[in-house]
Structures are given as structure tokens and as C-alpha cells.
Motif scaffolding. Structure first.
Motif, mmCIF file in Angstrom:
data_model
loop_
_atom_site.group_PDB
_atom_site.id
_atom_site.type_symbol
_atom_site.label_atom_id
_atom_site.label_comp_id
_atom_site.label_asym_id
_atom_site.label_seq_id
_atom_site.Cartn_x
_atom_site.Cartn_y
_atom_site.Cartn_z
ATOM 1 N N ASP A 244 0.847 -1.187 0.000
ATOM 2 C CA ASP A 244 0.000 0.000 0.000
ATOM 3 C C ASP A 244 0.887 1.242 0.000
ATOM 4 O OD1 ASP A 244 -2.421 -1.377 0.060
ATOM 5 O OD2 ASP A 244 -2.436 -1.485 2.250
ATOM 6 N N ILE A 245 0.323 2.360 -0.389
ATOM 7 C CA ILE A 245 1.114 3.585 -0.386
ATOM 8 C C ILE A 245 1.557 3.947 1.035
ATOM 9 C CG2 ILE A 245 -0.832 5.189 -0.179
ATOM 10 C CD1 ILE A 245 0.713 6.966 -2.245
ATOM 11 N N ASP A 246 0.755 3.551 2.015
ATOM 12 C CA ASP A 246 1.117 3.823 3.410
ATOM 13 C C ASP A 246 2.313 2.998 3.872
ATOM 14 O OD1 ASP A 246 -0.964 5.603 3.550
ATOM 15 O OD2 ASP A 246 -2.381 4.145 4.396
ATOM 16 N N ASP A 247 2.746 2.031 3.070
ATOM 17 C CA ASP A 247 3.918 1.222 3.410
ATOM 18 C C ASP A 247 5.225 1.919 3.027
ATOM 19 O OD1 ASP A 247 2.447 -0.923 4.460
ATOM 20 O OD2 ASP A 247 2.105 -1.746 2.457
ATOM 21 N N MET A 248 5.130 3.074 2.383
ATOM 22 C CA MET A 248 6.333 3.826 2.026
ATOM 23 C C MET A 248 6.809 4.643 3.231
ATOM 24 S SD MET A 248 5.494 5.149 -1.850
ATOM 25 C CE MET A 248 7.144 5.844 -2.046
ATOM 26 N N LEU B 299 -0.448 0.397 -3.705
ATOM 27 C CA LEU B 299 0.621 1.200 -4.304
ATOM 28 C C LEU B 299 0.604 1.077 -5.818
ATOM 29 C CD1 LEU B 299 3.103 2.989 -3.995
ATOM 30 C CD2 LEU B 299 4.479 0.919 -3.602
ATOM 31 N N PHE B 300 0.370 -0.139 -6.310
ATOM 32 C CA PHE B 300 0.311 -0.364 -7.760
ATOM 33 C C PHE B 300 -1.092 -0.830 -8.146
ATOM 34 C CE2 PHE B 300 4.806 -1.223 -6.670
ATOM 35 C CZ PHE B 300 5.372 -0.157 -7.368
ATOM 36 N N SER B 301 -1.690 -0.132 -9.083
ATOM 37 C CA SER B 301 -3.079 -0.420 -9.442
ATOM 38 C C SER B 301 -3.228 -0.677 -10.938
ATOM 39 C CB SER B 301 -3.974 0.759 -9.042
ATOM 40 O OG SER B 301 -3.504 1.955 -9.656
#
Length: 327
Positions: free
Chosen positions: A186-190, A234-236
Motif C-alpha cells: 500500500d502507499i502507506d507502506d512507504m 501502491l500499484f493499481s
């Protein structure tokens, strides 16, 4: 080829019916099926898919349609040994045969826990030894020129897919992630301050994957120029006409993306896992110790990491070239 044709059947249905401890009608109930209970006990979706496939093959080998209809309560040591012998006769690698054995032992444990088999029968299966031996590791590490051509292909694609696929390649090659780990991000994992990703790997274990500068730049371009900073995968998926969706990519989608970019780059065929091999090979060639590589790849055992180490093959090649006794 149908699995029924790929393996001769072990016709033990009559044997099992005679030993049946539960009415067959109850096998439709998940709580009464030790194979389903075993699959539910596994830690990852990929492991469940792999073992489900193996147990379905075994079910057909012993005369049933699939694992849901197989009467596992009557599985005995001689049945397991016969399955292993049949697998060996089809030249399955020892590691593959041992995976089948692990699945059958797991089912036996669940059957014993459910009181469907007695302790002696469970112990007899549990004590079956793993098959010894090994095979050469398949796959390859990509060369630097091939990696450059893949990135150049993405750079030449000025659509949203070009930026997304470059970022995916950057994470696969720069962090050595598995496909399943990439699509789960997920983007929150960055973690921006560390230029790292929080990765959930096998065994439900989290680790930090530190992202090289080039890969991080590609990630940021994908996010800031196309994806946006909203929460979610994160990637869609991207539909026609650069329609960027919020739908998470699948493992299979990653496979198709890599294959498409490979064909466009006109390079030799490679498997998605070869990008992980490329990461490991590059770290080892740079002089990193194997424990560091193990941690970076999310392996639980150093023995697994050693399978990625091809430096011994190179030493053998150089030694052979120096031999000179047949010149």
C-alpha cells in the motif's frame, strides 16, 4: 494434460471405504475435512494455492475427484509411500516430492487432531523420511544490459503504464521482492525518511526493504505524476486511455506486465522470480555477506538464500578453463 492422465491412479477407494470412520456425507462440512483445515492453517495465500493444487493431484492419484471428496480419514503410511513412489517415477525433483510429503503430513496432523485417525497411524505417517537429493536450481540472473533495455522500454512508453511498470521493475530488481509482496504493498507502506518499504512476507513476517535511489525516483514519479497520494494499493490497474483505477494488481498481472516488457525489449525469456535472483546475485557480487542477503530477501533460513548463490558455479568454470589437460 489432465492430472488423471498424468498419474496412474492408486485404486484404494475400496480399502478406504472399509476403514471409513465418518459418513461420506459429512465430508462436505469444512469442519470434517482435514485437508481444508490444513490449508486454512497455512500463513499465506500463495502457500494455500500451492498446497491445494498438490492435494488435488494426490486426491486424483488415489481415486477421488478432488481434496474435498477425498476420504483423508483412511490415509495410511503405505498410501503415502505409494504416492511418493509414483511422484518419483515421473521424475519429480526431490524438493517437489518433499513438498507433497509435507502437505500429506499436515493433513494427517489435522486428521489426528479431529480424531479421524488414531495415534499409531498418524505417527507412522509422521515418521516417513524426506526424499534425499537435489537438482540444479532453475532460472537465471539478468545481465545489466538486459535490465537497462527493460527500463529504456518503459521510459519510451509515455503513457501511465510506462511510469507504473518502471516503478514495479525498480522495486522487483532493487529490493528483491516477491510478486505477491509487490502487489500487497500500500502507499502507506512507504517510509519516506528512510527511503524504505514495509513489506509483509511469507510467514506473516514484516521487514523493511530499503529502496535504491533509482528505484525510489521511479516510485515517486509514478505516485506524483500518475497515481496520486490517496490511500490504497501502491500499484493499481490501468485501463485503456490511461484510466488509472484503484484496483490492486494481481500476481498474474505482474507476470503479464513483465512478459510484455520483455518482448518489447527483445531480450531472452526470464521468469518473474529471476528478478529476485538478479537482486540476490548483485548483492553477493558486491561482497555482501549471505546473512545480509538472507534478511534482505525475507528468508527464514540461510539454506534458502544459498540456493541463489551462483558464485561457486563461476569458480568451477574458471577452474575448468585453467585445467588444460585435454588441450
Amino acid at each position: 494434460m489432465d492430472h488423471n492422465d498424468a498419474y496412474p491412479r492408486l485404486l484404494i477407494r475400496e480399502d478406504i471405504n472399509q476403514e471409513l470412520l465418518l459418513p461420506s456425507s459429512t465430508l462436505s462440512n469444512v469442519q470434517d475435512n482435514p485437508a481444508i483445515a490444513y490449508l486454512l492453517s497455512l500463513g499465506s495465500k500463495r502457500s494455500r494455492q500451492t498446497m491445494q493444487s498438490f492435494l488435488n493431484i494426490v486426491s486424483r492419484m488415489i481415486g477421488f475427484d478432488d481434496l474435498k471428496h477425498c476420504i483423508w480419514s483412511s490415509l495410511r503410511r503405505h498410501h503415502v509411500l505409494a504416492v511418493l513412489e509414483m511422484l518419483a517415477s515421473t521424475e519429480k525433483a526431490p524438493a517437489t516430492i518433499n513438498t507433497y510429503l509435507s502437505a500429506l503430513k499436515g493433513v494427517a496432523l489435522e486428521a489426528w487432531t479431529m480424531k479421524q485417525i488414531d495415534t499409531d497411524s498418524f505417527q507412522h505417517i509422521k515418521q516417513i523420511r524426506s526424499v534425499r537429493g537435489s537438482r540444479l536450481t532453475k532460472g537465471r540472473a539478468l545481465e545489466r544490459r538486459e535490465i537497462r533495455r527493460l527500463f529504456d522500454t518503459c521510459a519510451g512508453d509515455h503513457s501511465a503504464m510506462g511510469l507504473r511498470d518502471a516503478a514495479i521493475l525498480g522495486v522487483l530488481l532493487g529490493c528483491g521482492l516477491r510478486r505477491s509482496e509487490v502487489v500487497a504493498l500500500d502507499i502507506d507502506d512507504m517510509i519516506y525518511k528512510d527511503k524504505a518499504l514495509k513489506v509483509l512476507g511469507k510467514g506473516n513476517k514484516e521487514r523493511l526493504a530499503f529502496v535504491p535511489n533509482g528505484s525510489w525516483e521511479r516510485l515517486e514519479r509514478w505516485i506524483h505524476e500518475v497515481r496520486g497520494v490517496y490511500s490504497g494499493a501502491l500499484f493499481s490497474r490501468i485501463r485503456r486511455f490511461d484510466d488509472v483505477t484503484t484496483s490492486r494488481l494481481s500476481d498474474q498481472a505482474i507476470y503479464h506486465i513483465l512478459e510484455m516488457r520483455r518482448i518489447e525489449s527483445r531480450i531472452e525469456k526470464f521468469a518473474p522470480h529471476d528478478l529476485r535472483r538478479t537482486f540476490a546475485s548483485a548483492m553477493l557480487d558486491n561482497g555482501e555477506d549471505i546473512v545480509t542477503v538472507k534478511d534482505a530477501m525475507g528468508h527464514s533460513s540461510i539454506n534458502t538464500t544459498q540456493k541463489y548463490d551462483r558464485r561457486g558455479d563461476e569458480r568451477l568454470r574458471r577452474a575448468s578453463e585453467r585445467l588444460g589437460i585435454t588441450d
